[in-house]
Design a protein around this motif. Structure first.
Motif, PDB file in Angstrom:
ATOM      1  N   ALA A   1       0.798  -1.090   0.173  1.00 28.46           N
ATOM      2  CA  ALA A   1      -0.149   0.098   0.009  1.00 28.46           C
ATOM      3  C   ALA A   1       1.027   1.243  -0.108  1.00 28.46           C
ATOM      4  O   ALA A   1       2.163   1.124   0.331  1.00 28.46           O
ATOM      5  N   ASP A   2       0.216   2.412  -0.270  1.00 27.27           N
ATOM      6  CA  ASP A   2       1.092   3.450  -0.371  1.00 27.27           C
ATOM      7  C   ASP A   2       0.472   4.596   0.817  1.00 27.27           C
ATOM      8  O   ASP A   2      -0.240   4.043   1.708  1.00 27.27           O
ATOM      9  N   GLU A   3       1.300   5.584   1.154  1.00 29.95           N
ATOM     10  CA  GLU A   3       1.326   6.432   2.638  1.00 29.95           C
ATOM     11  C   GLU A   3      -0.186   6.923   2.214  1.00 29.95           C
ATOM     12  O   GLU A   3      -0.627   7.206   3.455  1.00 29.95           O
ATOM     13  N   GLY A   4      -0.868   6.997   1.419  1.00 27.91           N
ATOM     14  CA  GLY A   4      -2.198   7.617   1.485  1.00 27.91           C
ATOM     15  C   GLY A   4      -3.297   6.963   2.161  1.00 27.91           C
ATOM     16  O   GLY A   4      -4.330   7.406   2.625  1.00 27.91           O
ATOM     17  N   ASP A   5      -2.777   5.582   2.684  1.00 26.64           N
ATOM     18  CA  ASP A   5      -3.876   4.667   3.361  1.00 26.64           C
ATOM     19  C   ASP A   5      -3.342   4.520   4.879  1.00 26.64           C
ATOM     20  O   ASP A   5      -3.767   3.631   5.562  1.00 26.64           O
ATOM     21  N   ASP A   6      -2.476   5.467   5.274  1.00 29.89           N
ATOM     22  CA  ASP A   6      -1.682   5.288   6.637  1.00 29.89           C
ATOM     23  C   ASP A   6      -2.815   5.233   7.583  1.00 29.89           C
ATOM     24  O   ASP A   6      -2.714   4.511   8.538  1.00 29.89           O
ATOM     25  N   LEU A   7      -3.914   6.315   7.767  1.00 26.28           N
ATOM     26  CA  LEU A   7      -4.708   6.155   8.832  1.00 26.28           C
ATOM     27  C   LEU A   7      -5.490   4.946   8.723  1.00 26.28           C
ATOM     28  O   LEU A   7      -5.667   4.108   9.763  1.00 26.28           O
ATOM     29  N   VAL A   8      -6.041   4.275   7.680  1.00 20.78           N
ATOM     30  CA  VAL A   8      -6.734   2.972   7.800  1.00 20.78           C
ATOM     31  C   VAL A   8      -5.785   1.912   8.106  1.00 20.78           C
ATOM     32  O   VAL A   8      -6.138   0.975   8.854  1.00 20.78           O
ATOM     33  N   ILE A   9      -4.442   1.802   7.715  1.00 14.99           N
ATOM     34  CA  ILE A   9      -3.505   0.724   8.220  1.00 14.99           C
ATOM     35  C   ILE A   9      -3.372   0.736   9.568  1.00 14.99           C
ATOM     36  O   ILE A   9      -3.237  -0.160  10.223  1.00 14.99           O
ATOM     37  N   ASN A  10      -3.106   2.086   9.987  1.00 10.62           N
ATOM     38  CA  ASN A  10      -2.904   2.322  11.740  1.00 10.62           C
ATOM     39  C   ASN A  10      -4.112   1.599  12.525  1.00 10.62           C
ATOM     40  O   ASN A  10      -3.885   0.728  13.317  1.00 10.62           O
ATOM     41  N   SER A  11      -5.164   1.840  11.779  1.00 10.41           N
ATOM     42  CA  SER A  11      -6.399   1.062  12.540  1.00 10.41           C
ATOM     43  C   SER A  11      -6.193  -0.174  12.537  1.00 10.41           C
ATOM     44  O   SER A  11      -6.782  -1.094  13.337  1.00 10.41           O
ATOM     45  N   CYS A  12      -6.109  -0.651  11.387  1.00  8.14           N
ATOM     46  CA  CYS A  12      -6.107  -2.363  11.077  1.00  8.14           C
ATOM     47  C   CYS A  12      -5.048  -2.882  11.881  1.00  8.14           C
ATOM     48  O   CYS A  12      -5.060  -3.897  12.626  1.00  8.14           O
ATOM     49  N   ILE A  13      -3.747  -2.159  12.225  1.00  2.30           N
ATOM     50  CA  ILE A  13      -2.647  -2.583  13.111  1.00  2.30           C
ATOM     51  C   ILE A  13      -3.104  -2.831  14.448  1.00  2.30           C
ATOM     52  O   ILE A  13      -3.263  -3.697  15.285  1.00  2.30           O
ATOM     53  N   ALA A  14      -4.060  -1.633  15.086  1.00  2.00           N
ATOM     54  CA  ALA A  14      -4.351  -1.566  16.452  1.00  2.00           C
ATOM     55  C   ALA A  14      -5.729  -2.717  16.455  1.00  2.00           C
ATOM     56  O   ALA A  14      -5.525  -3.348  17.731  1.00  2.00           O
ATOM     57  N   SER A  15      -6.319  -2.951  15.661  1.00  2.00           N
ATOM     58  CA  SER A  15      -7.474  -3.989  15.619  1.00  2.00           C
ATOM     59  C   SER A  15      -6.658  -5.321  15.658  1.00  2.00           C
ATOM     60  O   SER A  15      -7.284  -6.342  16.490  1.00  2.00           O
ATOM     61  N   ALA A  16      -5.621  -5.645  14.903  1.00  2.00           N
ATOM     62  CA  ALA A  16      -4.925  -6.766  14.836  1.00  2.00           C
ATOM     63  C   ALA A  16      -4.377  -7.243  16.174  1.00  2.00           C
ATOM     64  O   ALA A  16      -4.402  -8.308  16.767  1.00  2.00           O
ATOM     65  N   ARG A  17      -3.473  -6.188  16.715  1.00  3.11           N
ATOM     66  CA  ARG A  17      -3.126  -6.178  18.098  1.00  3.11           C
ATOM     67  C   ARG A  17      -3.944  -6.667  18.945  1.00  3.11           C
ATOM     68  O   ARG A  17      -3.843  -7.661  19.765  1.00  3.11           O
ATOM     69  N   GLY A  18      -5.212  -5.956  19.083  1.00  4.50           N
ATOM     70  CA  GLY A  18      -6.178  -6.307  19.956  1.00  4.50           C
ATOM     71  C   GLY A  18      -6.669  -7.734  19.862  1.00  4.50           C
ATOM     72  O   GLY A  18      -7.136  -8.695  20.636  1.00  4.50           O
ATOM     73  N   TRP A  19      -7.016  -8.251  18.562  1.00  2.71           N
ATOM     74  CA  TRP A  19      -7.356  -9.524  18.222  1.00  2.71           C
ATOM     75  C   TRP A  19      -6.452 -10.722  18.932  1.00  2.71           C
ATOM     76  O   TRP A  19      -6.659 -11.507  19.730  1.00  2.71           O
ATOM     77  N   VAL A  20      -5.159 -10.548  18.653  1.00  5.35           N
ATOM     78  CA  VAL A  20      -4.114 -11.460  19.077  1.00  5.35           C
ATOM     79  C   VAL A  20      -4.064 -11.456  20.576  1.00  5.35           C
ATOM     80  O   VAL A  20      -4.024 -12.632  21.251  1.00  5.35           O
ATOM     81  N   GLU A  21      -4.325 -10.051  21.351  1.00  6.67           N
ATOM     82  CA  GLU A  21      -3.875 -10.117  22.809  1.00  6.67           C
ATOM     83  C   GLU A  21      -5.319 -10.796  23.437  1.00  6.67           C
ATOM     84  O   GLU A  21      -5.133 -11.445  24.081  1.00  6.67           O
ATOM     85  N   ASN A  22      -6.456 -10.583  22.676  1.00  6.38           N
ATOM     86  CA  ASN A  22      -7.742 -11.190  23.304  1.00  6.38           C
ATOM     87  C   ASN A  22      -7.599 -12.793  23.064  1.00  6.38           C
ATOM     88  O   ASN A  22      -7.829 -13.704  23.945  1.00  6.38           O
ATOM     89  N   TYR A  23      -6.823 -13.313  21.861  1.00  6.54           N
ATOM     90  CA  TYR A  23      -6.872 -14.554  21.675  1.00  6.54           C
ATOM     91  C   TYR A  23      -6.013 -15.501  22.666  1.00  6.54           C
ATOM     92  O   TYR A  23      -6.299 -16.337  22.944  1.00  6.54           O
ATOM     93  N   THR A  24      -4.643 -14.637  22.566  1.00  9.61           N
ATOM     94  CA  THR A  24      -3.592 -15.442  23.568  1.00  9.61           C
ATOM     95  C   THR A  24      -3.614 -15.028  24.942  1.00  9.61           C
ATOM     96  O   THR A  24      -3.018 -15.772  25.549  1.00  9.61           O
ATOM     97  N   GLY A  25      -4.164 -14.041  25.461  1.00 10.52           N
ATOM     98  CA  GLY A  25      -4.143 -13.520  26.767  1.00 10.52           C
ATOM     99  C   GLY A  25      -3.006 -12.755  27.169  1.00 10.52           C
ATOM    100  O   GLY A  25      -2.466 -12.610  28.163  1.00 10.52           O
ATOM    101  N   GLN A  26      -2.156 -12.522  25.820  1.00  4.70           N
ATOM    102  CA  GLN A  26      -0.674 -11.768  25.980  1.00  4.70           C
ATOM    103  C   GLN A  26      -0.947 -10.463  25.830  1.00  4.70           C
ATOM    104  O   GLN A  26      -1.392 -10.146  24.701  1.00  4.70           O
ATOM    105  N   ILE A  27       0.070  -9.476  26.506  1.00  4.77           N
ATOM    106  CA  ILE A  27      -0.105  -8.234  26.186  1.00  4.77           C
ATOM    107  C   ILE A  27       1.358  -8.017  25.335  1.00  4.77           C
ATOM    108  O   ILE A  27       2.335  -8.200  25.534  1.00  4.77           O
ATOM    109  N   LEU A  28       0.838  -7.324  23.903  1.00  5.93           N
ATOM    110  CA  LEU A  28       1.934  -7.470  23.238  1.00  5.93           C
ATOM    111  C   LEU A  28       2.790  -6.045  23.422  1.00  5.93           C
ATOM    112  O   LEU A  28       3.778  -6.127  23.019  1.00  5.93           O
ATOM    113  N   ALA A  29       2.091  -4.852  23.459  1.00  2.65           N
ATOM    114  CA  ALA A  29       2.730  -3.644  23.406  1.00  2.65           C
ATOM    115  C   ALA A  29       2.490  -3.308  25.050  1.00  2.65           C
ATOM    116  O   ALA A  29       1.579  -3.210  25.856  1.00  2.65           O
ATOM    117  N   PRO A  30       3.730  -2.928  25.611  1.00  2.96           N
ATOM    118  CA  PRO A  30       4.009  -2.501  26.985  1.00  2.96           C
ATOM    119  C   PRO A  30       2.884  -1.628  27.258  1.00  2.96           C
ATOM    120  O   PRO A  30       2.918  -0.542  26.840  1.00  2.96           O
TER     121      PRO A  30
END
Length: 175
Positions: free
Chosen positions: A16-45
């Motif tokens: 993707a290009d830089e024009g989609d950064d806002l959407v990509i940042n949202s996807c990153i946060a959602s993915a982190r939340g999903w993995v944290e919820n599934y694993t019970g592990q805190i990824l970001a301090p």
């Protein structure tokens, strides 16, 4: 809080290009939340609060770097901080547990669930410390969220693949 998957890595993964950064940042946060919820592990301090019923109950938060504070409700239901001299933490393996220091006793706690609040500093120090399968799961989820960003849906095959990528050690734990 720094995300475990950088914007640059996600952008490259998505081609993707830089024009989609806002959407990509949202996807990153959602993915982190999903993995944290599934694993019970805190990824970001960050600081996490966990309510337990007894001082001997296991702590599900993982990994724990240190205890920030423990408070409990006394017989009058007043919040009382527990002196760090009373306890230590056994956090070499999961689940972590509070341990009683020699010559100490646990205080009496008001009846009822969740009367003890344990505030911990948790999470992996750097993205390099996170199990690689969890990063891979995040990248899969980021792709899924990005591709289907209009509807907000996520194909079940992507979630299944992300669960497998997280690994067997993550199963059975939830925040």
């Amino acid at each position: 809080m720094a995300e475990p998957v950088s914007l640059e890595l996600a952008r490259a993964h998505l081609n993707a290009d830089e024009g989609d950064d806002l959407v990509i940042n949202s996807c990153i946060a959602s993915a982190r939340g999903w993995v944290e919820n599934y694993t019970g592990q805190i990824l970001a301090p960050r600081r996490v609060s966990e309510a337990i019923d007894r001082f001997t109950d296991p702590l599900v938060t993982w990994p724990i770097a240190s205890i920030y504070e423990i408070t409990y409700a006394d017989a009058n239901r007043s919040r009382v901080p527990l002196s760090p001299d009373v306890y230590d933490i056994a956090n070499v393996r999961r689940p972590a547990r509070l341990t009683l220091n020699s010559g100490q006793a646990w205080p009496r706690v008001a009846a009822g669930p969740g009367q003890i609040i344990v505030d911990v500093d948790a999470g992996y120090d750097t993205p390099a410390d996170i199990p690689p399968g969890m990063i891979r799961a995040m990248l899969m989820l980021i792709s899924g969220y990005y591709v289907d960003r209009e509807t907000g849906g996520l194909a079940s095959e992507i979630e299944t693949a992300a669960r497998l990528a997280c690994g067997a050690a993550a199963r059975g734990w939830r925040l």
